[in-house]
Design an enzyme around this catalytic site. Structure first.
Site, PDB file in Angstrom:
ATOM      1  N   GLU A 161       1.071  -1.142  -0.274  1.00  0.00           N
ATOM      2  CA  GLU A 161       0.112  -0.273   0.173  1.00  0.00           C
ATOM      3  C   GLU A 161       0.475   1.380   0.294  1.00  0.00           C
ATOM      4  O   GLU A 161       2.181   1.359   0.223  1.00  0.00           O
ATOM      5  CB  GLU A 161      -1.336   0.084   1.161  1.00  0.00           C
ATOM      6  CG  GLU A 161      -0.549  -0.336   2.607  1.00  0.00           C
ATOM      7  CD  GLU A 161       0.262   1.369   2.849  1.00  0.00           C
ATOM      8  OE1 GLU A 161      -0.263   2.312   2.646  1.00  0.00           O
ATOM      9  OE2 GLU A 161       1.630   0.932   3.840  1.00  0.00           O
ATOM     10  N   ALA A 267      11.754  21.917   1.710  1.00  0.00           N
ATOM     11  CA  ALA A 267      12.431  22.311   2.786  1.00  0.00           C
ATOM     12  C   ALA A 267      12.513  22.374   4.317  1.00  0.00           C
ATOM     13  O   ALA A 267      10.745  22.534   4.440  1.00  0.00           O
ATOM     14  CB  ALA A 267      13.967  23.232   2.819  1.00  0.00           C
ATOM     15  N   GLY A 268      12.398  21.553   5.127  1.00  0.00           N
ATOM     16  CA  GLY A 268      12.554  21.805   6.893  1.00  0.00           C
ATOM     17  C   GLY A 268      12.543  21.141   7.932  1.00  0.00           C
ATOM     18  O   GLY A 268      13.427  21.018   7.273  1.00  0.00           O
ATOM     19  N   CYS A 275       6.322   5.806   8.667  1.00  0.00           N
ATOM     20  CA  CYS A 275       7.202   4.655   7.936  1.00  0.00           C
ATOM     21  C   CYS A 275       8.438   4.976   7.318  1.00  0.00           C
ATOM     22  O   CYS A 275       9.383   4.398   7.559  1.00  0.00           O
ATOM     23  CB  CYS A 275       6.294   5.124   6.417  1.00  0.00           C
ATOM     24  SG  CYS A 275       4.748   3.897   6.698  1.00  0.00           S
ATOM     25  N   LYS A 335       2.875  15.778  10.469  1.00  0.00           N
ATOM     26  CA  LYS A 335       2.760  17.267   9.294  1.00  0.00           C
ATOM     27  C   LYS A 335       1.235  17.464  10.294  1.00  0.00           C
ATOM     28  O   LYS A 335       1.098  16.850  11.390  1.00  0.00           O
ATOM     29  CB  LYS A 335       2.345  16.544   8.095  1.00  0.00           C
ATOM     30  CG  LYS A 335       2.567  15.288   8.418  1.00  0.00           C
ATOM     31  CD  LYS A 335       1.298  14.266   6.750  1.00  0.00           C
ATOM     32  CE  LYS A 335       0.827  12.810   6.808  1.00  0.00           C
ATOM     33  NZ  LYS A 335       0.617  11.884   5.691  1.00  0.00           N
ATOM     34  N   ARG A 342       4.615  10.291  16.070  1.00  0.00           N
ATOM     35  CA  ARG A 342       6.732   9.212  15.911  1.00  0.00           C
ATOM     36  C   ARG A 342       7.071   9.770  15.391  1.00  0.00           C
ATOM     37  O   ARG A 342       6.680   9.755  13.814  1.00  0.00           O
ATOM     38  CB  ARG A 342       5.151   7.174  14.838  1.00  0.00           C
ATOM     39  CG  ARG A 342       4.300   6.421  16.483  1.00  0.00           C
ATOM     40  CD  ARG A 342       3.845   5.782  15.622  1.00  0.00           C
ATOM     41  NE  ARG A 342       2.937   6.160  14.814  1.00  0.00           N
ATOM     42  CZ  ARG A 342       2.367   5.248  14.007  1.00  0.00           C
ATOM     43  NH1 ARG A 342       2.289   3.660  14.387  1.00  0.00           N
ATOM     44  NH2 ARG A 342       1.056   5.643  12.700  1.00  0.00           N
TER      45      ARG A 342
HETATM   46  C1  UDX Z   1       4.565   8.199   3.832  1.00  0.00           C
HETATM   47  C2  UDX Z   1       4.237   7.814   2.477  1.00  0.00           C
HETATM   48  O1  UDX Z   1       4.209   8.932   1.507  1.00  0.00           O
HETATM   49  C3  UDX Z   1       3.777   6.758   2.216  1.00  0.00           C
HETATM   50  O2  UDX Z   1       3.404   6.919   0.899  1.00  0.00           O
HETATM   51  C4  UDX Z   1       4.029   5.456   2.308  1.00  0.00           C
HETATM   52  O3  UDX Z   1       3.134   4.839   2.292  1.00  0.00           O
HETATM   53  C5  UDX Z   1       3.662   5.855   4.125  1.00  0.00           C
HETATM   54  O4  UDX Z   1       4.685   7.314   4.358  1.00  0.00           O
HETATM   55  P1  UDX Z   1       3.133   9.799   5.781  1.00  0.00           P
HETATM   56  O5  UDX Z   1       3.992   8.789   6.623  1.00  0.00           O
HETATM   57  O6  UDX Z   1       1.683   9.396   5.868  1.00  0.00           O
HETATM   58  O7  UDX Z   1       3.023   8.776   4.217  1.00  0.00           O
HETATM   59  O8  UDX Z   1       4.076  11.449   5.216  1.00  0.00           O
HETATM   60  P2  UDX Z   1       3.554  11.623   4.084  1.00  0.00           P
HETATM   61  O9  UDX Z   1       2.922  13.260   3.993  1.00  0.00           O
HETATM   62  O10 UDX Z   1       4.466  11.252   2.888  1.00  0.00           O
HETATM   63  O11 UDX Z   1       5.328  13.143   4.829  1.00  0.00           O
HETATM   64  C6  UDX Z   1       6.547  12.201   5.513  1.00  0.00           C
HETATM   65  C7  UDX Z   1       6.917  13.554   6.239  1.00  0.00           C
HETATM   66  O12 UDX Z   1       7.862  13.798   4.863  1.00  0.00           O
HETATM   67  C8  UDX Z   1       6.029  14.156   6.965  1.00  0.00           C
HETATM   68  O13 UDX Z   1       7.354  14.629   8.190  1.00  0.00           O
HETATM   69  C9  UDX Z   1       6.496  15.490   5.973  1.00  0.00           C
HETATM   70  O14 UDX Z   1       6.456  17.009   6.952  1.00  0.00           O
HETATM   71  C10 UDX Z   1       7.673  15.471   5.157  1.00  0.00           C
HETATM   72  N1  UDX Z   1       7.874  16.194   3.975  1.00  0.00           N
HETATM   73  C11 UDX Z   1       7.412  16.108   3.198  1.00  0.00           C
HETATM   74  C12 UDX Z   1       8.769  16.942   3.869  1.00  0.00           C
HETATM   75  O15 UDX Z   1       9.781  17.501   4.906  1.00  0.00           O
HETATM   76  N2  UDX Z   1       8.849  17.993   2.870  1.00  0.00           N
HETATM   77  C13 UDX Z   1       8.414  17.549   1.771  1.00  0.00           C
HETATM   78  O16 UDX Z   1       8.726  17.796   0.893  1.00  0.00           O
HETATM   79  C14 UDX Z   1       7.507  16.188   1.769  1.00  0.00           C
END
Ligand code: UDX
Length: 447
Positions: A161, A267-268, A275, A335, A342
């Protein structure tokens, strides 16, 4: 109820399992959700989601009311469905390697329940598992516990998934692809048919392959996305040293190149969530087991951990020594729109701040109950963002909540002792915050 392909069952009512089950039920499939946690089952039976996910509550309630989604702790209920998705958790062991014990246990119990079944049953591994797990772990356990032949009596597929927290229902209803890995044509054909019924004319591209490839696709996807973030954070850290440069503009420009693409270049403070870290560590560990060290992935992780240090350095640049200073941390969730903390970057930043002797006050619209369980008792939790700012020497914005985006320079000035602001999420246009002692990730000094 849709006829023909029958109904489905989902073992493991975590966020992936529950969203998958709810999505199937919402399309009219009779769905059985199974979990060992009785409390969770009871909540689902009442149409209440045991976790926060936008859209989930409404869709779940409807599905339960229509009796399309039934929740139970009795795994033998899976026998009355035609296909079972395994969506149990695959946490990390202390060395970063994958813990398959839940997959093994659920497979054994399902197999035992399937012993009595006369007709064909399809088993689908949706949990994120390292390549080879479906063939070398699930398959033999299933064959042994069911006393059945895999391929003829039982079907077996890997089907990862790609759901994102916060948009999981939408992602389940509109995926960009479906990956099906199997050794026998009957299994993959049946799963393909199930998805064809689910998506109808909106069927996304289906990639048919073997189980190992399907399993690796999931890790490659998460490793790539995480690397993209560590990459742009690296550029941000360089940009920060160059007067007049803002990494946002760099990201926008490179994103026009279709080979790079505009998404996931924000950027962050570093990625978090359930995950990325877990899966990259599992992939590194898996690779090292056969003697290959994926240094790129190590760098992705290392860059991510160090990014918290960069955020704290920015606060020090604005404020000087943090010893005894009051620092307001806005946002704890990894986020926005989730209560999930986590692997959140905020936790790494808060720990560093405490180590430097700062007094930390934090606020998050949703994540405080979860944060209270893990954050040091020396951290104060505020009732809202404005009270978090009261008397603070510096504020660090750690999560991109919309309500933080609405804070103006005058709001910071009105509440803080010294209005120093570190925008670790790049929420604000620096022009509008010029009256503050302001800096952001990836923002070079003023010329
Ligand atoms: C992620 C994957 O996107 C998803 O496909 C997988 O199944 C599970 O892991 P998720 O953990 O829900 O999903 O979060 P996601 O929205 O991908 O963000 C992950 C982290 O990256 C967050 O902390 C977010 O703030 C950070 N992020 C994301 C950035 O710092 N910059 C970005 O441009 C995008």
């Amino acid at each position: 109820m849709k006829s023909g392909l029958g109904s489905i069952s989902v073992i493991g009512m975590g966020y992936v399992g529950l969203c998958t089950a709810t999505a199937f039920a919402s399309k009219g499939f009779r769905t059985v959700g199974i979990d060992i946690d009785e409390k969770k089952i009871e909540q689902i039976q009442h149409g209440i989601a045991p976790l926060y996910e936008p859209q989930l509550d409404g869709v779940l309630k409807k599905a339960v009311k229509k009796k399309l989604l039934v929740a139970t702790s009795d795994i033998s209920q899976a026998v009355n469905t035609s296909s079972t998705f395994l969506t149990v958790g695959t946490p990390s062991r202390s060395d970063g390697s994958i813990d398959l014990s839940y997959v093994e246990k659920a497979t054994g119990e399902l197999g035992t329940a399937l012993r009595q079944k006369k007709s064909y049953h399809l088993v689908i591994v949706k949990s994120t598992v390292v390549p080879g797990t479906t063939r070398k772990t699930v398959r033999p356990i299933l064959a042994r516990s069911s006393s059945k032949n895999i391929g003829t009596d039982l079907g077996l597929c890997s089907n990862p998934e790609f759901l994102k927290e916060g948009t999981a229902i939408d992602d389940a209803l509109h995926p960009d692809k479906i990956v099906i890995g199997s050794d026998d044509e009957k299994s993959s054909r049946m799963l393909k048919q199930l998805y064809t019924r689910f998506y109808g004319r909106n069927l996304p591209p289906i990639i048919l392959t073997n189980p190992e490839t399907a399993e690796l696709v999931k890790y490659a996807s998460n490793a790539f996305l995480a690397t993209k973030i560590s990459f742009i954070n690296t550029i941000a850290n360089i940009a920060q040293e160059i007067p007049g440069v803002d990494v946002n503009q760099v990201a926008e420009a490179i994103g026009h190149d279709p080979r790079i693409g505009p998404l996931f270049l924000k950027a962050g403070p570093g990625y978090g969530g359930s995950c990325f870290h877990k899966d990259i560590e599992a992939l590194i560990n898996f690779s090292e087991d056969f003697g290959y060290s994926p240094i790129l992935l190590r760098a992705t992780e290392e860059t991510n951990v160090r990014q918290a240090g960069r955020v704290v350095e920015l606060a020090e640049k604005l404020t000087g020594s943090l010893q005894g200073k009051k620092i307001a941390v806005l946002g704890i969730a990894f986020k926005k729109d989730t209560d999930d903390i986590r692997e959140a970057a905020s936790l790494r930043v808060i720990n560093l701040l405490l180590k430097k002797g700062a007094r930390v006050t934090t606020y998050d619209p949703m994540a405080i109950p979860n944060a209270r369980k893990v954050i040091s008792e020396n951290v104060e939790f505020a009732a809202d963002e404005r009270s978090a700012l009261n008397g603070a020497d510096c504020c660090i914005v750690m999560t991109e909540w919309n309500q933080f985006r609405r804070l103006r320079a005058k709001d910071y000035q009105a509440h803080m002792h010294t209005s120093s602001l570190v925008d670790a999420r790049k929420l604000y246009d620096p022009k509008d915050y010029g009256t503050l002692n302001f800096t952001a990730i990836g923002l070079g000094p003023n010329q």
